[in-house]
Structures are given as structure tokens and as C-alpha cells.
Design a protein around this motif. Structure first.
Motif, PDB file in Angstrom:
ATOM      1  N   THR A  95       2.698 -63.602  37.989  1.00 18.73           N
ATOM      2  CA  THR A  95       3.107 -62.192  38.050  1.00 18.73           C
ATOM      3  C   THR A  95       4.600 -62.104  38.350  1.00 18.73           C
ATOM      4  O   THR A  95       5.126 -62.838  39.194  1.00 18.73           O
ATOM      5  CB  THR A  95       2.326 -61.438  39.141  1.00 18.73           C
ATOM      6  OG1 THR A  95       0.931 -61.539  38.868  1.00 18.73           O
ATOM      7  CG2 THR A  95       2.714 -59.971  39.164  1.00 18.73           C
ATOM      8  N   LEU A 113       6.875 -51.803  38.982  1.00 21.11           N
ATOM      9  CA  LEU A 113       6.223 -52.333  37.797  1.00 21.11           C
ATOM     10  C   LEU A 113       6.128 -53.844  37.908  1.00 21.11           C
ATOM     11  O   LEU A 113       7.045 -54.508  38.372  1.00 21.11           O
ATOM     12  CB  LEU A 113       7.030 -51.947  36.540  1.00 21.11           C
ATOM     13  CG  LEU A 113       6.493 -52.438  35.198  1.00 21.11           C
ATOM     14  CD1 LEU A 113       5.220 -51.697  34.842  1.00 21.11           C
ATOM     15  CD2 LEU A 113       7.557 -52.222  34.124  1.00 21.11           C
ATOM     16  N   SER A 114       4.988 -54.386  37.498  1.00 23.42           N
ATOM     17  CA  SER A 114       4.815 -55.836  37.478  1.00 23.42           C
ATOM     18  C   SER A 114       4.074 -56.222  36.206  1.00 23.42           C
ATOM     19  O   SER A 114       3.246 -55.460  35.691  1.00 23.42           O
ATOM     20  CB  SER A 114       4.039 -56.323  38.705  1.00 23.42           C
ATOM     21  OG  SER A 114       2.740 -55.779  38.738  1.00 23.42           O
ATOM     22  N   ILE A 115       4.399 -57.399  35.690  1.00 18.70           N
ATOM     23  CA  ILE A 115       3.714 -57.930  34.528  1.00 18.70           C
ATOM     24  C   ILE A 115       3.203 -59.321  34.876  1.00 18.70           C
ATOM     25  O   ILE A 115       3.730 -59.974  35.787  1.00 18.70           O
ATOM     26  CB  ILE A 115       4.636 -57.999  33.291  1.00 18.70           C
ATOM     27  CG1 ILE A 115       5.826 -58.940  33.567  1.00 18.70           C
ATOM     28  CG2 ILE A 115       5.118 -56.624  32.887  1.00 18.70           C
ATOM     29  CD1 ILE A 115       6.694 -59.185  32.345  1.00 18.70           C
ATOM     30  N   ASN A 130      -1.221 -58.747  31.486  1.00 20.08           N
ATOM     31  CA  ASN A 130      -1.465 -57.489  32.191  1.00 20.08           C
ATOM     32  C   ASN A 130      -0.166 -56.854  32.652  1.00 20.08           C
ATOM     33  O   ASN A 130       0.831 -57.533  32.922  1.00 20.08           O
ATOM     34  CB  ASN A 130      -2.397 -57.706  33.381  1.00 20.08           C
ATOM     35  CG  ASN A 130      -1.751 -58.534  34.479  1.00 20.08           C
ATOM     36  OD1 ASN A 130      -0.962 -58.020  35.276  1.00 20.08           O
ATOM     37  ND2 ASN A 130      -2.073 -59.828  34.527  1.00 20.08           N
ATOM     38  N   ILE A 131      -0.197 -55.545  32.759  1.00 22.44           N
ATOM     39  CA  ILE A 131       0.922 -54.745  33.261  1.00 22.44           C
ATOM     40  C   ILE A 131       0.372 -53.790  34.310  1.00 22.44           C
ATOM     41  O   ILE A 131      -0.630 -53.101  34.077  1.00 22.44           O
ATOM     42  CB  ILE A 131       1.599 -53.946  32.131  1.00 22.44           C
ATOM     43  CG1 ILE A 131       2.123 -54.893  31.043  1.00 22.44           C
ATOM     44  CG2 ILE A 131       2.726 -53.087  32.678  1.00 22.44           C
ATOM     45  CD1 ILE A 131       2.690 -54.166  29.836  1.00 22.44           C
ATOM     46  N   GLN A 132       1.020 -53.753  35.483  1.00 20.45           N
ATOM     47  CA  GLN A 132       0.604 -52.831  36.543  1.00 20.45           C
ATOM     48  C   GLN A 132       1.789 -51.963  36.948  1.00 20.45           C
ATOM     49  O   GLN A 132       2.894 -52.460  37.166  1.00 20.45           O
ATOM     50  CB  GLN A 132       0.083 -53.590  37.758  1.00 20.45           C
ATOM     51  CG  GLN A 132      -0.486 -52.647  38.825  1.00 20.45           C
ATOM     52  CD  GLN A 132      -0.994 -53.375  40.042  1.00 20.45           C
ATOM     53  OE1 GLN A 132      -0.218 -53.761  40.907  1.00 20.45           O
ATOM     54  NE2 GLN A 132      -2.299 -53.572  40.112  1.00 20.45           N
TER      55      GLN A 132
END
Length: 849
Positions: free
Chosen positions: A796, A804-806, A844-846
Motif C-alpha cells: 500500500t 488516498l491510498s493505492i 485497490n484504491i481507498q
């Protein structure tokens, strides 16, 4: 295997490489202005401008402290703090040791005892944990942080306890959004939103009973961070996608103002990300308040038979949403509600071999099962304060479950079997509470409960698709209760409650067999406190009238006096606690124990021809030690129960199918030993966690004969882990899981099975943006202890300027498709070869808003 171990060791050594600093011994003596030594002064090494604690110790009875420090002194400070004295702070690089310190008494006396600054605080009945002291920033939901807090235990299935006792619920900023289905909160509320976790003992849900009732209930309250503005919607959105059309979308939405509070959870996925909802948990919260209900389970839980942590057996697709809300338009009125929808599609394939000891019979069964369970749930709670001392509370719940299942192994048009289970549940509960002037209260209650259950089973001929077996069972239950309860706590040491209850329960199966159950009971609950000791006595006593009507038996009416006492003693000695209990209970008469109905996909269940009441005697002792100062928790609990005239399993075998029924057995004895230990060692920067349960059974029953045989069983589950909390970029978590079962009967010598798993978790955080986690699980399963390796790397990256995190999430990258397992019971053994979910890779993206 050897090459894999070398790989893990090499990776661990590479990750643990770090710059070494010379070891320093920080020491000195702490006194007051009169020169008297001050014991128990908290001495901490902290970073300037931050609240993080690097090292921690306390002064001894002579005021002497010693602290080992082997890190960079730059921007570090040493802090001396104790309740009632002014705090003193020194820059570490500007002082020499030994450093003697004189503390001056403060004029401000605090109401709370600060046990460990910025870590754990204890104030009366509330233990408060600072989330920042237990979080390394890699946690998702708040459940991940709860697992690290001493005194709080989280089981593998998410059940939470504090000091060894199960919690009632989880509240969010003092708001009851989730009722008793608290896993919706623990598994979904983001850890980054929470500032403090409060464990509140002696909790009273009804404010009017606070001064009239002794309560032993425990809840957790999650306090939001002060810098979060909940006037506008906040939450997280996480989306993921991967090859073979795998996807996941999970959202958390929270909004709070003075009148309306909303929390919504959405989960759409066909991947192996964790689900926020469990059908079993939801059912438990529905049925826990009622004595009995009609429930005929068609299938013996093939998805749940083997539960090895980390191994996913079913390919799933889920659609889930839960809307939780509280609306308070005026101070006197509060409305709380929950709307929940869950729909799953599950596909599972296995080959099962069942060996029955009694007849030396081996049955093979191969299944390709598709399940599509669906749940619709709603609850509404209305609380209205009629007067300052009078409250009206209404609560209604509705639940509808559908569980269709089919075996499509052979050809789509000719199922081997097809089952359908439907269950509709509704309850209404009305309470009127009146608080009286002398620390007493009255509660008038009326409630109604209905349960409609339909079970359907079709067995098809594989050649011409004709129906060979067509079974239906419809069961209904209606229950009505009325009661009045008096609470009294007008003495300092003695309190009691008295309750008169009338209950009417009517069960019916297939409009033929029925059970009418009427009871009038007086419940007594008394507590006496003397110093640090507390004695409690609880009992229900009264009259019960039961009438059974069924084609298989002559009508039977039973009238009897009931008495079920429970006596307990609790002793609290500072950090130590001891509790003892003993109880006696009479068995309950269940309609489904005496009629024929189907329960297994190959057959039906035969009711018992003998009618006997069972009873049970239980007693046990628990000791716990909880010292927040050094974050130590220890629990030792022993429980023994003796059941008389209870029912035991009997297996019937026919050429085409086999099924189970119940027959009376002799005494059954169970002994349960539970040990939990959690310790954080500040000097080593490590935490240790050990959970163990040991269960011994001894009983007699009959299988395929009228001759009783003796049985003995022993099972244990154990989990041990050690976790580092270094201030370095690298940390790790290593552990082992162990499961053992053994049975010995008159038919066979002792048989046993052992399963064990090794697990490792390596965390690498070179800076605040990057987080790299590697999970390793090594399973040894089946009769021959075959080796299975699972590797799950997660990477991550979080952006500094944006919330934002990917990342990349993976599951089972080595892709073992087939697993073998082995289980035993007192009259059969099961070998399973089942398919598991193939390897998955998801990007994933959060986003936090």
C-alpha cells in the motif's frame, strides 16, 4: 520445505537490518522537595512535538529508576510524571546521568488515575485505551487494534470480551447505532477515525435503573477523533479489481449532528475480502431472549464443517448493505433503526468419506453445491420520556432468511438433491419504566414473538430426473410474555430485584404435532457487597404446564414445580480478581425431540420414544490479573457441568441413506479450562499473546443398539503469537495454531486427530507513505499431515497531500486448489477433500473523505 525456510529467514534478516546506536543506561533518583523518595513515578522517553512513547519504566520504592536506551538521542526528551506532582521534562541530549530529579506537588488534584500516559487510563468503571498507542498505522477496521489491547480479547470469529467477560454492544461516540450486532461496528469502523476505546463496566442501558439496579454488563464505546467534523458526511471508499473479473467495493459513511446520526455500510464483491456480515451472528442476536423456537435445519452445514483460519472454501459473490440511524427530534424522544440486506452466491465442491464405527460402514459422497442465502432484517426502537421518572420503550424486529441449495454435480437438469429453508421472525417488546424515590424502580413488560419456518427437500433420480423423495416440514411458534419487575437498591450493600412472569408458548409442526407450554414464574436476583467482595443469588421458581400431542406418541401432559438457582461470589483485590459460581437448571421439553422430521440431506430424524426431563449442575472458578501499568493480562477459568438424563446421538443406516436421532443417555460430564495471557514487554519492545481452551467430556449413549456404551473425549484449541513493536521500519508477528481432538469408546480404542498451522506476518514501513506486508501460513492437515503453503503479500502507498491510498492485495498466490482434512467424533470419522478459492490479485484504491 527447507528452501522455503531459508527464504523466510533470509527475508527476515534483510528486513531487520537497521542502524545500531550505542547502548546507554539512564538512571537516577526521584524525590520530593523534602527529600523523600517517590515510588511509581512514570519515566518516559518521548519525541519532541509528538506523543509517541519510545521507552517506559517506573521508579521503585526507593525512588530509583533505570532505563536502557540504544537509539538516537536527537529530538528526544525524558519525562517524569506522577499523579499529584508537576511534570518535569528534559531534553535527552542536554543532560547527563545519573540524573536526580525533584518533583513539586501540584495544586490541581485530578479525578482520574493515569496508569500509563497516552496508553491506558482507568477512571472508576471505565478503562480507556488511546488508539494511537496500540496502532502502527496498518490496521483497517478498529477490530485490528482491539486485538492488541490488554484485557480485551477478540476471538477468531470476532467475539469480543473484556477481562474474560463478553461485551454487550459497541457504541459510537456514546450513540447506540448497532444494538447487539456489534460486529458491524468492530469489523467496519475505520481505525483511523477513532481516538479512544472505552471499556465501560456496570453499564445500564436504561438510565432510570442506574440507581436501582446492580449491573454486570460491559460495553465498548468508540470515541471519534476531535479533528473529525461529523457535521458533514465522512467515511471511506475502497474499490478493487483483478483478473478473471474479480471486484470489490466497500464503503463506510458516517454523519452526525444534534438530531440525526447515520452510519451506512456497503459491500459488493466476488473476491475474498472479509465480509462485514455473518448470518450466524445475526441469528444469535434475534433468538437469545427466548426459551425455544421451531428450527429444523435441513443441511448439516457443509460450508462450516472445517474452519481453518485463512483458507477460503467457497467462491462467493456478495451484495450487502446496512443502514443504522438514530433520530432525536426533541430531548424526550429518540428513534433508533437498522435496515439490513444481504445476498450471497456460494459455490463449493468436495468429496467426503464418512466412516461409522458402529457398523463399520463407509459412505462416499461427492457434491458440487451452490447456495444462495438471502437475509432481510429490520429493527425499530422508540424511546419516549413521559416524565423525568417515567420512560416508555418499544422495540420491534423483523427477519426473513432464505437458504436455497442444490447439488449440480451430475447434470444441470437432474440434481442429486435440492433443499430450501425459509424462516420469518417477528418480535414486539414494550417496556414502561417508573423510577421511584427510594432508589427503586418498576418495569412493566409485554412481548410477543412469532417464528415461521419452512423446510423443503427433494431427492432426484439421476437417470430420469424423477423425484424419489419429496419432503416438507412447516413449523410455527407463537410466544407471549407479560411481566412486572421491581428493582431495589436503597441500601449501600444490598440490592435485589423481583419479577413475576407469565409466558405462553405454542409450537406446531406440519399442523399435526403440537406443544403447548404455559408457565408462571417468580424470578429473584439479590446482590450483597461487603468491601471488595460481592455475593449474588439468582433463581427462577414457579409452575409449568406442558402438553404434547403427536401421531407418534400418546398425548402427554406434565405439570411440575421449577427451581433454577445460581449462586456467585466475586472478589476484587486491586489488579487481581476471583469469581466462583454454581448453578442448577432443569432441562426444557422440546417438541422436535419427539417427532419424526428430516434434517440431513439423505434422510430424516426419528423422535425419541422415551420421555425424560434432563437437569444440569454447573460450577466453576475464574481468576484474572490485569495490570495496565505494564500492559499485562492473565485469565484462568475452569467450568464443570454434569448433565443428567440428557439426550445422545443415535445413527440409523439404511441402504440408501443415513440419519441421526436422539435417545436418552446417562450422565454427561464436561470440564472446560480456558487460559488467556497477554503481555507487552517494554524493554524488549515485544508483545506475547496466548489463548488456549481444553475441553474434556465423559458420557454414555447408544448407537444402533439399546446398549449404552461409555465415551470419553478430549479436545483443545491453542494459539500463541509474539509480535514486535520496534520503532524501526521492520516489525513481525510470528505464531502457531494447534487443534487436537481425541475420542475413546467401548467399540474402539482411542482415536485422535491433530491439526496445526504456523503463521508469520512481516511488516516493512520505510516511511509514512509505504506499507508492505507479507503473510505466510503453513498448514499441516489430513491423516498424513500434508503440507500447504499460503503466501499473501499486500503493498500500500498513501499520498501525503491527499487522503488516498493505492495498493495490491493478494490471496493464495501459490494456488493450492485442493485441500485434505480429517475430523472425528464419538461415532464417526470424516475425511474431506475440498476445492478452495484460487489465487487472486487485486489492485485497490481507498479514499477517505
Amino acid at each position: 520445505m527447507k528452501s522455503y525456510c531459508r527464504f523466510v529467514l533470509l527475508l527476515f534478516l534483510l528486513f531487520c537490518a537497521t542502524t545500531a546506536f550505542p547502548q546507554l543506561t539512564l538512571s537516577g533518583k526521584i524525590t520530593n522537595v523534602e527529600g523523600k523518595p517517590l515510588p511509581n513515578v512514570n519515566v518516559m522517553i518521548r519525541e519532541s512535538g509528538h506523543e509517541k512513547i519510545y521507552h517506559f519504566t517506573s521508579s521503585d520504592k526507593d525512588g530509583v529508576y533505570t532505563l536502557i536506551f540504544n537509539e538516537d538521542e536527537k529530538d528526544k526528551r525524558i519525562v517524569f510524571r506522577i499523579l499529584g506532582y508537576d511534570e518535569k521534562t528534559f531534553n535527552l541530549s542536554g543532560v547527563s546521568f545519573p540524573l536526580n530529579v525533584i518533583l513539586t506537588e501540584t495544586n490541581n488534584v485530578l479525578n482520574e488515575i493515569v496508569i500509563k500516559p497516552q496508553a491506558i487510563r482507568v477512571k472508576k468503571d471505565t478503562t480507556e485505551y488511546m488508539v494511537s498507542s496500540f496502532s502502527d498505522g496498518t490496521e483497517g477496521a478498529i477490530e485490528d487494534v482491539l486485538r492488541k489491547m490488554p484485557g480485551i480479547e477478540v476471538s477468531d470469529n470476532g467475539d469480543i470480551s473484556f477481562k474474560g467477560k463478553s461485551i454487550e454492544k459497541i457504541m459510537l461516540d456514546d450513540t447506540d447505532l448497532f444494538d447487539k450486532n456489534y460486529k458491524l461496528a468492530s469489523k467496519n469502523v475505520p481505525a483511523k477515525f477513532i481516538d479512544k476505546v472505552q471499556a465501560i463496566e456496570n453499564y445500564h442501558e436504561n438510565r432510570l435503573l442506574k440507581h436501582a439496579e446492580n449491573s454486570d454488563k460491559i460495553i465498548l464505546n468508540l470515541s471519534l477523533r476531535e479533528d473529525i467534523n461529523t457535521q458533514k458526511p465522512i467515511g471511506t471508499i475502497a474499490t478493487a479489481g483483478g483478473y478473471e473479473n474479480k471486484y470489490a467495493l466497500q464503503t463506510n459513511l458516517l454523519s452526525m449532528n444534534k438530531k440525526l446520526k447515520l452510519y451506512d455500510i456497503l459491500d459488493l464483491n466476488n473476491s475474498e475480502l472479509s465480509s462485514p456480515f455473518s448470518l450466524e451472528d445475526n441469528a444469535n442476536t434475534l433468538y437469545e431472549e427466548f426459551d425455544s423456537y421451531a428450527d429444523a435445519e435441513v443441511v448439516n452445514g457443509y460450508f462450516d464443517r472445517v474452519s481453518n483460519e485463512g483458507i477460503k472454501r467457497a467462491e462467493t459473490k456478495q451484495e450487502f448493505n446496512s443502514l443504522n440511524w438514530v433520530y432525536q427530534p426533541v430531548k424526550k424522544l429518540q428513534l433508533t433503526g437498522n435496515l439490513l440486506f444481504n445476498k450471497n452466491r456460494e459455490t463449493f465442491t468436495d468429496h467426503e468419506r464418512i466412516f461409522y464405527y458402529s457398523d463399520s460402514l463407509l459412505i462416499d459422497n461427492t457434491s458440487s453445491i451452490k447456495k444462495e442465502p438471502q437475509t432481510v432484517y429490520g429493527s425499530l426502537k422508540l424511546k419516549y420520556d413521559l416524565k423525568e421518572n417515567m420512560t416508555l420503550l418499544y422495540q420491534g424486529k423483523y427477519n426473513a432468511d432464505k437458504k436455497p441449495m442444490r447439488n449440480t454435480l451430475f447434470i444441470p437438469d437432474a440434481y442429486l438433491y435440492n433443499t430450501l429453508g425459509e424462516n420469518k421472525f417477528m418480535t414486539h417488546n414494550l417496556d414502561l419504566t417508573m423510577a421511584l424515590k427510594d432508589s427503586s424502580a418498576l418495569v412493566f413488560n409485554t412481548s410477543a414473538f412469532s417464528n415461521w419456518n419452512l423446510q423443503q427437500f427433494d431427492y432426484y433420480n439421476m437417470e430420469d430426473s424423477t423425484t424419489e423423495i419429496d419432503q416438507r416440514m412447516k413449523a410455527t411458534t407463537f410466544q407471549y410474555n407479560a411481566s412486572v419487575k421491581y428493582y431495589n437498591k436503597n441500601r449501600n450493600h444490598f440490592s435485589y430485584t423481583l419479577q413475576a412472569v407469565f409466558s405462553l408458548n405454542d409450537q406446531d409442526v406440519n399442523n399435526t404435532a403440537s406443544l403447548e407450554d404455559a408457565s408462571a414464574l417468580i424470578n429473584v436476583d439479590m446482590t450483597y457487597k461487603s468491601g471488595k467482595s460481592a455475593f449474588s443469588f439468582t433463581s427462577g421458581m414457579g409452575y409449568r404446564n406442558q402438553t404434547l400431542s403427536s401421531p407418534e406418541q400418546q398425548p402427554h401432559t406434565d405439570k411440575r414445580f421449577e427451581f433454577s438457582p445460581h449462586l456467585s461470589y466475586q472478589l476484587s483485590l486491586g489488579n487481581h480478581g476471583i469469581s466462583l459460581f454454581g448453578s442448577y437448571a432443569q432441562g426444557k421439553f422440546s417438541l422436535l425431540d419427539y417427532i419424526n422430521y428430516f434434517t440431513d440431506y439423505r434422510g430424516s430424524r426419528t423422535g425419541s420414544n422415551v420421555y425424560e426431563y434432563g437437569s444440569s449442575i454447573s460450577y466453576g472458578a475464574t481468576y484474572f490479573y490485569f495490570k495496565p501499568q505494564n500492559q499485562t493480562f492473565f485469565l484462568l477459568s475452569y467450568i464443570r457441568s454434569i448433565n443428567k438424563n440428557m439426550y445422545a446421538n443415535k445413527t440409523e443406516i439404511t441402504p440408501v441413506m443415513n440419519y441421526s436421532s436422539l435417545i436418552p443417555g446417562q450422565n454427561r460430564e464436561n470440564q472446560l479450562l480456558i487460559i488467556n495471557f497477554k503481555k507487552y514487554i517494554d524493554e524488549l519492545r515485544h508483545g506475547v499473546n496466548w489463548e488456549n481452551s481444553l475441553n474434556y467430556m465423559e458420557y454414555s449413549n447408544a448407537v444402533n443398539s439399546d446398549v449404552l456404551r461409555k465415551n470419553k473425549g478430549l479436545s483443545t484449541n491453542s494459539r500463541f503469537s509474539i509480535k514486535s513493536v520496534f520503532d524501526w521500519p521492520v516489525n513481525y508477528n510470528l505464531g502457531v495454531r494447534f487443534r487436537y481432538s481425541a475420542y475413546k469408546t467401548d467399540l474402539l480404542p482411542q482415536i485422535h486427530t491433530i491439526n496445526y498451522t504456523l503463521f508469520q506476518e512481516l511488516l516493512y514501513r520505510p516511511n509514512r507513505q509505504w506499507r508492505i506486508k507479507l503473510y505466510f501460513d503453513e498448514y499441516f492437515l489430513g491423516k498424513d499431515k500434508r503440507f500447504y503453503l499460503f503466501i499473501r503479500p499486500d503493498i500500500t502507498y498513501s499520498f501525503k497531500k491527499y487522503k488516498l491510498s493505492i495498493g495490491i492485495n493478494t490471496y493464495n498466490i501459490l494456488n493450492n486448489n485442493q485441500i485434505a482434512d480429517y475430523q472425528i467424533s464419538d461415532y464417526y470419522s470424516i475425511e474431506n477433500d475440498y476445492s478452495i478459492v484460487s489465487g487472486q490479485y487485486l489492485l485497490n484504491i481507498q479514499f477517505q473523505f
